[in-house]
Design an enzyme around this catalytic site. Structure first.
Site, short mmCIF file in Angstrom:
data_model
loop_
_atom_site.label_atom_id
_atom_site.label_comp_id
_atom_site.label_asym_id
_atom_site.label_seq_id
_atom_site.Cartn_x
_atom_site.Cartn_y
_atom_site.Cartn_z
CG HIS A 53 4.49 1.92 21.50
ND1 HIS A 53 3.79 0.92 22.12
CD2 HIS A 53 5.71 1.94 22.10
CE1 HIS A 53 4.54 0.37 23.06
NE2 HIS A 53 5.71 0.97 23.06
CB SER A 90 -7.55 7.53 -7.88
OG SER A 90 -8.95 7.63 -7.92
CE LYS A 107 -5.18 8.50 -3.01
NZ LYS A 107 -6.32 7.60 -2.79
CD GLU A 138 -2.01 0.47 -1.45
OE1 GLU A 138 -3.13 0.48 -0.94
OE2 GLU A 138 -1.73 1.12 -2.47
#
Ligand code: ARG
Length: 478
Positions: free
Chosen positions: A161, A288, A294, A301
């Site tokens: 979980h 970024s 970043k 992804e």
């Protein structure tokens, strides 16, 4: 690939004129099925050899056709062959160019249809592709095992979980993916077993009146069983309309992609500041355009994102097939883009994920801090009570009460004294429990499949040995 714009070709026989440019552009498949050229030529060479055996071709004609096909193959390989989209597909392009160069080429299509030809070509293509997919799967498994081996002592919380559950070796977590990938490899091998059957000789739908030697063609093309006996499709109608093998491949690809997507998701979590277990190399991350700090895990992804496409391809194929009457229908031409896309996408994800993991580094000190959370061993404490003869349900309840007590006094489980424990229940032993020694706790997990010290080392060396015999295919058989 060099494809010329459609020009209208006039067709002989039944048709007074060719299709309009619009129709030709709408219906061409050469822009994607050119990928089958190698298999198309290979199939034609075998078919021509068979036609010579049954005296449809003379020895000279066979020689000329074989030389012509080989020459065309060399030109395609060199990138000098010019494809003509007005000739619709790879089969017509190669055959018409052959016939232009070698008059006997006009005999090559005897007792053959593009319907059995395309079924053959895709089966041959898939055979090569499955071998490459298995190599790529093996390479990712090696990367996972390697990343486990580089940090053999690292322990992290295992999650259910997405809540901290119990401690596991870092390598155990990675080996979970090695197991998934082994099942994926098994599915590709299993599918290959079913599709490695020769459909040539099925003609357009109903075979041929000519005495074709189907077994010769099957042997020539390697459609044989373990004993070397030719494997032939047994129903011409099924053979020209069956695309099960494409569905099976794309289904195996979809599930493998789902596994990669889960791995990608774990990586994305691990590199987040919240987890911070893993550091990716600059080569596999991007910055970024706006936020200078970043470092984004784009490869992971995109792998997660591309999985949507691979799953979608499977759905598209199933929907494509569901309403088709027997036998070949032009709809089937739509199968190839889905197939090629699934294969290329999956292989790209396998390769990039392997490269990314090869260069990844574990932040061992962060993992150690996370794994030191004594709550991870609450179940060990319950097991300890069970050994003292307390029923598990009661032990679970008692440890739950201790957890609540510890939270209340702002301490971790391993900071509580014997008095604290006995205050919760006199059933806790009067000596302080040794369950919170992480090293001992890991040594105690010694069941087959458990994340214990001995088991994980055993699994790591087992997988290392399997995978060093090269491909995932070999690894599976042990
Ligand atoms: N380009 C076609 C396909 O991919 C080849 C078979 C065409 N057969 C036909 N009868 N039009 O399915």
């Amino acid at each position: 690939m060099n494809v010329s714009l459609p020009t209208v070709v006039s067709r002989s026989g039944r048709f007074a004129a060719g299709p309009s440019q619009d129709v030709a552009a709408f219906s061409e498949s050469i822009s994607f099925d050119w990928r089958l050229w190698r298999q198309d030529i290979r199939g034609s060479l075998a078919h021509a050899g068979m036609l010579a055996r049954i005296d449809v071709l003379s020895a000279d004609e066979l020689t000329a056709i074989s030389a012509g096909l080989t020459e065309i193959g060399a030109e395609i390989e060199a990138g000098t062959f010019s494809w003509n989209s007005a000739l619709e597909d790879v089969h017509m392009n190669i055959e018409s160019e052959l016939t232009r160069r070698v008059p006997a080429g006009a005999k090559l299509h005897t007792a053959r249809s593009r319907n059995d030809q395309v079924a053959l070509d895709v089966r041959l293509w898939l055979r090569d592709e499955v071998a490459s997919v298995l190599d790529d799967i093996g390479a990712l498994q090696i990367a996972l095992v390697g990343l486990g081996e580089r940090y053999p002592a690292v322990i992290v919380p295992g999650y259910t979980h997405l809540q901290r559950a119990q401690p596991v070796y870092w390598a155990h977590h990675l080996l979970a993916y090695v197991e998934m990938l082994a099942r994926d490899a098994g599915r590709f091998i299993d599918g290959r077993e079913r599709f490695n059957v020769c459909p040539l000789g099925s003609g357009a739908i109903a075979g041929s009146t000519l005495p074709l030697d189907r077994e010769f063609v099957a042997r020539e093309l390697g459609f044989v069983d373990a004993a070397g006996h030719p494997r032939l499709t047994q129903n011409s109608m099924d053979a020209v309309s069956d695309r099960d093998f494409i569905v099976e491949f794309c289904s195996a690809a979809a599930l493998a992609s789902v596994h990669l997507s889960r791995l990608a998701e774990d990586v994305i979590l691990w590199v987040s500041s919240e987890f911070n277990f893993l550091r990716l190399s600059d080569a596999y991350t991007t910055g970024s355009s706006l936020m200078p700090q970043k470092k984004n895990p784009d490869v992971a992804e995109l792998t997660r994102g591309k999985t949507g496409r691979v799953v979608g391809n499977l759905t598209a194929l199933l929907v494509l097939l569901k309403g088709l009457p027997m036998t070949y229908n032009r709809d089937l031409q739509e199968d190839k883009e889905r197939l090629f896309d699934s294969a290329a996408t999956l292989r790209g994800c396998l390769r990039l994920m392997a490269g990314m993991l090869e260069q990844a580094e574990v932040r061992t000190e962060v993992c150690a801090r996370a794994a030191a959370d004594a709550q991870l061993l609450a179940t060990d404490l319950a097991d300890h009570l069970v050994v003292q003869g307390i029923p598990f349900r009661e032990a679970h309840h008692l440890v739950g009460a201790v957890v609540a007590y510890a939270e209340g006094v702002g301490k971790s489980l391993d900071q509580l004294s014997v008095e604290d424990y006995q205050r919760v229940s006199p059933k806790f032993p009067s000596s302080s429990p040794t369950v919170f020694d992480l090293g001992q706790a890991m040594a105690r997990r010694n069941l087959v499949g458990a994340p214990g010290t001995e088991q994980v080392q055993r699994q790591l060396s087992l997988w290392r040995a399997r995978l060093s015999t090269v491909s995932g295919e070999m690894g599976l058989e042990i």
